[in-house]
Write a protein that holds these residues in place. Structure first.
Motif, PDB file in Angstrom:
ATOM      1  N   ALA A   2      -1.451  -1.749   1.788  1.00 60.21           N
ATOM      2  CA  ALA A   2      -1.137  -3.184   1.722  1.00 60.21           C
ATOM      3  C   ALA A   2      -1.592  -3.880   3.005  1.00 60.21           C
ATOM      4  O   ALA A   2      -2.067  -5.012   2.968  1.00 60.21           O
ATOM      5  N   SER A   3      -1.465  -3.181   4.145  1.00 65.44           N
ATOM      6  CA  SER A   3      -1.860  -3.818   5.409  1.00 65.44           C
ATOM      7  C   SER A   3      -3.363  -4.061   5.447  1.00 65.44           C
ATOM      8  O   SER A   3      -3.850  -4.858   6.235  1.00 65.44           O
ATOM      9  N   LEU A   4      -4.096  -3.373   4.582  1.00 65.86           N
ATOM     10  CA  LEU A   4      -5.543  -3.574   4.515  1.00 65.86           C
ATOM     11  C   LEU A   4      -5.913  -4.582   3.430  1.00 65.86           C
ATOM     12  O   LEU A   4      -7.079  -4.791   3.133  1.00 65.86           O
ATOM     13  N   GLY A   5      -4.895  -5.162   2.803  1.00 70.58           N
ATOM     14  CA  GLY A   5      -5.150  -6.239   1.848  1.00 70.58           C
ATOM     15  C   GLY A   5      -5.046  -5.836   0.382  1.00 70.58           C
ATOM     16  O   GLY A   5      -5.223  -6.669  -0.503  1.00 70.58           O
ATOM     17  N   HIS A   6      -4.752  -4.569   0.106  1.00 73.80           N
ATOM     18  CA  HIS A   6      -4.607  -4.174  -1.301  1.00 73.80           C
ATOM     19  C   HIS A   6      -3.238  -4.592  -1.826  1.00 73.80           C
ATOM     20  O   HIS A   6      -2.272  -4.672  -1.070  1.00 73.80           O
ATOM     21  N   GLU A   7      -3.191  -4.827  -3.121  1.00 76.94           N
ATOM     22  CA  GLU A   7      -1.890  -5.115  -3.718  1.00 76.94           C
ATOM     23  C   GLU A   7      -1.275  -3.775  -4.114  1.00 76.94           C
ATOM     24  O   GLU A   7      -1.900  -2.992  -4.847  1.00 76.94           O
ATOM     25  N   VAL A   8      -0.074  -3.503  -3.612  1.00 73.46           N
ATOM     26  CA  VAL A   8       0.516  -2.173  -3.815  1.00 73.46           C
ATOM     27  C   VAL A   8       1.893  -2.282  -4.457  1.00 73.46           C
ATOM     28  O   VAL A   8       2.736  -3.063  -4.018  1.00 73.46           O
ATOM     29  N   VAL A   9       2.100  -1.476  -5.491  1.00 76.75           N
ATOM     30  CA  VAL A   9       3.422  -1.377  -6.113  1.00 76.75           C
ATOM     31  C   VAL A   9       3.929   0.033  -5.800  1.00 76.75           C
ATOM     32  O   VAL A   9       3.310   1.013  -6.197  1.00 76.75           O
ATOM     33  N   ALA A  10       5.031   0.126  -5.075  1.00 75.87           N
ATOM     34  CA  ALA A  10       5.573   1.439  -4.716  1.00 75.87           C
ATOM     35  C   ALA A  10       6.735   1.761  -5.650  1.00 75.87           C
ATOM     36  O   ALA A  10       7.717   1.025  -5.699  1.00 75.87           O
ATOM     37  N   VAL A  11       6.604   2.849  -6.390  1.00 75.40           N
ATOM     38  CA  VAL A  11       7.619   3.198  -7.391  1.00 75.40           C
ATOM     39  C   VAL A  11       8.367   4.445  -6.936  1.00 75.40           C
ATOM     40  O   VAL A  11       7.745   5.428  -6.517  1.00 75.40           O
ATOM     41  N   ASP A  12       9.682   4.401  -7.004  1.00 76.77           N
ATOM     42  CA  ASP A  12      10.481   5.591  -6.682  1.00 76.77           C
ATOM     43  C   ASP A  12      11.677   5.643  -7.620  1.00 76.77           C
ATOM     44  O   ASP A  12      12.124   4.598  -8.107  1.00 76.77           O
ATOM     45  N   LYS A  17      16.872   3.894  -1.952  1.00 77.56           N
ATOM     46  CA  LYS A  17      15.693   3.785  -1.087  1.00 77.56           C
ATOM     47  C   LYS A  17      14.902   2.530  -1.422  1.00 77.56           C
ATOM     48  O   LYS A  17      14.463   1.800  -0.533  1.00 77.56           O
ATOM     49  N   VAL A  18      14.742   2.289  -2.705  1.00 79.65           N
ATOM     50  CA  VAL A  18      13.980   1.113  -3.130  1.00 79.65           C
ATOM     51  C   VAL A  18      14.678  -0.156  -2.637  1.00 79.65           C
ATOM     52  O   VAL A  18      14.033  -1.072  -2.101  1.00 79.65           O
ATOM     53  N   ALA A  19      16.015  -0.199  -2.768  1.00 73.31           N
ATOM     54  CA  ALA A  19      16.766  -1.379  -2.327  1.00 73.31           C
ATOM     55  C   ALA A  19      16.586  -1.590  -0.823  1.00 73.31           C
ATOM     56  O   ALA A  19      16.373  -2.711  -0.361  1.00 73.31           O
ATOM     57  N   LEU A  20      16.654  -0.516  -0.050  1.00 72.89           N
ATOM     58  CA  LEU A  20      16.481  -0.637   1.403  1.00 72.89           C
ATOM     59  C   LEU A  20      15.088  -1.158   1.746  1.00 72.89           C
ATOM     60  O   LEU A  20      14.923  -2.090   2.532  1.00 72.89           O
ATOM     61  N   PHE A  21      14.095  -0.536   1.128  1.00 68.01           N
ATOM     62  CA  PHE A  21      12.715  -0.964   1.397  1.00 68.01           C
ATOM     63  C   PHE A  21      12.541  -2.445   1.071  1.00 68.01           C
ATOM     64  O   PHE A  21      11.836  -3.166   1.770  1.00 68.01           O
ATOM     65  N   ASN A  22      13.200  -2.886  -0.012  1.00 65.57           N
ATOM     66  CA  ASN A  22      13.051  -4.291  -0.399  1.00 65.57           C
ATOM     67  C   ASN A  22      13.686  -5.247   0.598  1.00 65.57           C
ATOM     68  O   ASN A  22      13.385  -6.432   0.602  1.00 65.57           O
ATOM     69  N   THR A  23      14.577  -4.713   1.463  1.00 66.54           N
ATOM     70  CA  THR A  23      15.120  -5.583   2.513  1.00 66.54           C
ATOM     71  C   THR A  23      14.344  -5.375   3.826  1.00 66.54           C
ATOM     72  O   THR A  23      14.755  -5.818   4.881  1.00 66.54           O
ATOM     73  N   LEU A  43       3.087  -5.873  -0.826  1.00 64.63           N
ATOM     74  CA  LEU A  43       3.713  -4.584  -1.145  1.00 64.63           C
ATOM     75  C   LEU A  43       5.066  -4.832  -1.785  1.00 64.63           C
ATOM     76  O   LEU A  43       5.919  -5.511  -1.204  1.00 64.63           O
ATOM     77  N   THR A  44       5.273  -4.287  -2.991  1.00 66.65           N
ATOM     78  CA  THR A  44       6.590  -4.428  -3.614  1.00 66.65           C
ATOM     79  C   THR A  44       7.127  -3.041  -3.948  1.00 66.65           C
ATOM     80  O   THR A  44       6.355  -2.102  -4.162  1.00 66.65           O
ATOM     81  N   PHE A  45       8.444  -2.923  -3.976  1.00 72.54           N
ATOM     82  CA  PHE A  45       9.098  -1.648  -4.275  1.00 72.54           C
ATOM     83  C   PHE A  45       9.907  -1.805  -5.554  1.00 72.54           C
ATOM     84  O   PHE A  45      10.565  -2.823  -5.747  1.00 72.54           O
ATOM     85  N   THR A  46       9.865  -0.795  -6.390  1.00 69.90           N
ATOM     86  CA  THR A  46      10.586  -0.896  -7.667  1.00 69.90           C
ATOM     87  C   THR A  46      10.926   0.494  -8.208  1.00 69.90           C
ATOM     88  O   THR A  46      10.288   1.486  -7.829  1.00 69.90           O
ATOM     89  N   THR A  47      11.908   0.534  -9.094  1.00 70.83           N
ATOM     90  CA  THR A  47      12.183   1.788  -9.798  1.00 70.83           C
ATOM     91  C   THR A  47      11.569   1.738 -11.204  1.00 70.83           C
ATOM     92  O   THR A  47      11.661   2.697 -11.959  1.00 70.83           O
ATOM     93  N   ASP A  48      10.976   0.584 -11.511  1.00 72.59           N
ATOM     94  CA  ASP A  48      10.435   0.378 -12.853  1.00 72.59           C
ATOM     95  C   ASP A  48       8.933   0.648 -12.874  1.00 72.59           C
ATOM     96  O   ASP A  48       8.125  -0.181 -12.442  1.00 72.59           O
ATOM     97  N   ILE A  49       8.570   1.799 -13.394  1.00 71.56           N
ATOM     98  CA  ILE A  49       7.164   2.215 -13.324  1.00 71.56           C
ATOM     99  C   ILE A  49       6.243   1.296 -14.138  1.00 71.56           C
ATOM    100  O   ILE A  49       5.054   1.183 -13.839  1.00 71.56           O
TER     101      ILE A  49
END
Ligand code: UGA
Length: 411
Positions: A2-12, A17-23, A43-49
């Motif tokens: 994401a820091s290089l400009g890509h759109e990233v969806v992080a799924v776990d 963990k996802v809630a923490l990352f989102n804050t 960069l977004t974090f989600t549990t929803d694949i």
């Protein structure tokens, strides 16, 4: 990415963990990570694949820990993730495995994928980052290895990396080679550490000095000084379990003799911990009620990871033998306490060392190297320190009146 400009969806699958990352908070310590998280916008974090359904590349960064009662790696989480991602992957997208797996796994997964979704390709792209250096190792990797069913199928990912990490050498190869590069690299690193710890045992028996020995053999650039740090040995979530999984796989391939040396190196590594405990006991006499101050809980500095931490195993053994063990760590106290609640933990180095019968320096945080031994001389009961990592300034500590102990060195 994401820091290089890509759109990233992080799924776990881990909601917390996802809630923490989102804050903007990382649930583990990695230098520079939180700062980077604050900067990135894509960069977004989600549990929803299903939110990753539109992605062009799916990286599988799934842990493959050692099975509970066997040497093999547990691939169950990885297998589940592959199944889930296969369901949502759009046509012509790429699934990229980064996990460390037994040789033969990627080929099997690729064959299954071919049957279920032939328009989606699988590549295997092992991860070489070190904890504590994860960001630099990711953004400026020293090599990129891509395993694919044929070299044309590795080109898409190679092109992606040519933009992300310009200049990094890229090796496109078949699946088994890519998988083996990873386990062979970790086995080699483990071998280097255990080799020098074997020399440390010889040094103990002969009066030689293992640190000077490492400096002298390491000055030969064919050997190199890196990973010849003798002491209480390697731990963490990678080296120990990777050599065991490699041994298990070799067994399955009928090659147990070929890799038998890794079994010895695992034993040398375990012995480094028991040698440290024996040294402590020699010093303490009867350990019952004696206070042992332990500096460092993480398996290595700049991390709060305590998986298979040599330091905590030594601390736990001394606790079991009746010592009052107090552990300090700049970052890993929470994770250590979750794993070994029976040990005592201290945030302050002063409180940790106060009245100690023995001090054990077991994880080489830079903070510990900077300690002023004169300041702590009066605070402890007995000014004896075991340097389990052979990095303390011997003269500085001795000048301040401390007795220094180490493995493979008579100080
Ligand atoms: C290791 C590899 O170095 C990475 O390249 C690999 O990507 C990673 O495993 C993985 O497979 O994911 P890491 O576990 O972060 O990385 O830690 P290392 O820096 O390799 O250290 C491993 C252990 O060896 C630590 O406990 C460290 O204290 C110990 N060590 C290291 C020594 O005892 N002596 C040394 O000279 C060097």
């Amino acid at each position: 990415m994401a820091s290089l400009g890509h759109e990233v969806v992080a799924v776990d699958v881990d909601k917390e963990k996802v809630a923490l990352f989102n804050t903007g908070v990382a649930p583990f310590y990695e230098p520079g990570l939180e700062e980077l998280l604050k900067k990135v916008k894509t960069l977004t974090f989600t549990t929803d694949i299903s939110q990753a359904a539109d992605c062009d590349i799916h990286f599988l960064c799934i842990g493959t820990p050692q099975k509970e009662s066997a040497l093999q790696a547990d691939l169950s989480a990885l297998e589940r993730a592959v199944e889930e991602v296969t369901k949502i992957a759009k046509p012509n997208s790429l699934i990229v495995g980064k996990s460390t797996v037994p040789v033969g796994t990627a080929e099997r997964l690729a064959e299954n994928l071919q049957k279920v979704k032939p328009s989606v390709e699988l590549n295997w792209n092992p991860e070489f980052l070190r904890e504590g250096h994860a960001i630099a190792d990711t953004l400026q990797p020293n090599r990129i290895v891509i395993g694919a069913s044929n070299s044309a199928n590795g080109e898409k990912l190679a092109n992606f990396y040519r933009e992300v990490s310009p200049g990094a050498p890229i090796f496109i190869t078949n699946f088994p080679t890519a998988e083996l590069v990873k386990v062979a690299a970790n086995a080699f690193l483990a071998t280097k550490i255990s080799f020098i710890n074997a020399m440390s045992e010889v040094a103990d028996a002969t009066g030689a000095d293992v640190s000077l020995l490492a400096d002298a053999i390491g000055a030969d650039d064919r050997i190199g000084r890196k990973f010849l740090g003798a002491g209480i040995g390697f731990g963490g979530g990678c080296l120990p379990k990777d050599i065991r999984a490699f041994l298990a796989r070799a067994d399955e391939l009928g090659l147990s003799e070929t890799l038998h040396f890794l079994k010895e190196f695992d034993l040398i590594n375990q012995r480094a911990r028991t040698r440290a405990v024996a040294l402590a006991l020699r010093e303490l006499g009867n350990p019952k009620g004696k206070k042992v101050a332990v500096l460092g809980a993480a398996f290595k500095p700049d991390s709060d990871d305590v998986r298979d931490s040599p330091s905590l195993e030594i601390a736990e053994t001394l606790h079991t033998l009746g010592a009052h063990v107090v552990v300090h760590d700049p970052r890993a106290l929470e994770s250590a306490a979750a794993k070994f609640p029976e040990l005592s933990y201290e945030n302050s180095i002063e409180e940790t060392l106060a009245g100690a019968d023995l001090t054990m320096h077991l994880t080489e945080w830079v903070e510990y190297r900077a300690l002023d031994p004169a300041k702590f001389y009066k605070l402890v009961k007995v000014p004896t320190i075991f340097d389990g990592r052979n990095v303390l300034d011997v003269e500085k500590w001795q000048r301040a009146g401390w007795k220094l102990l180490a493995l493979g060195r008579s100080l």
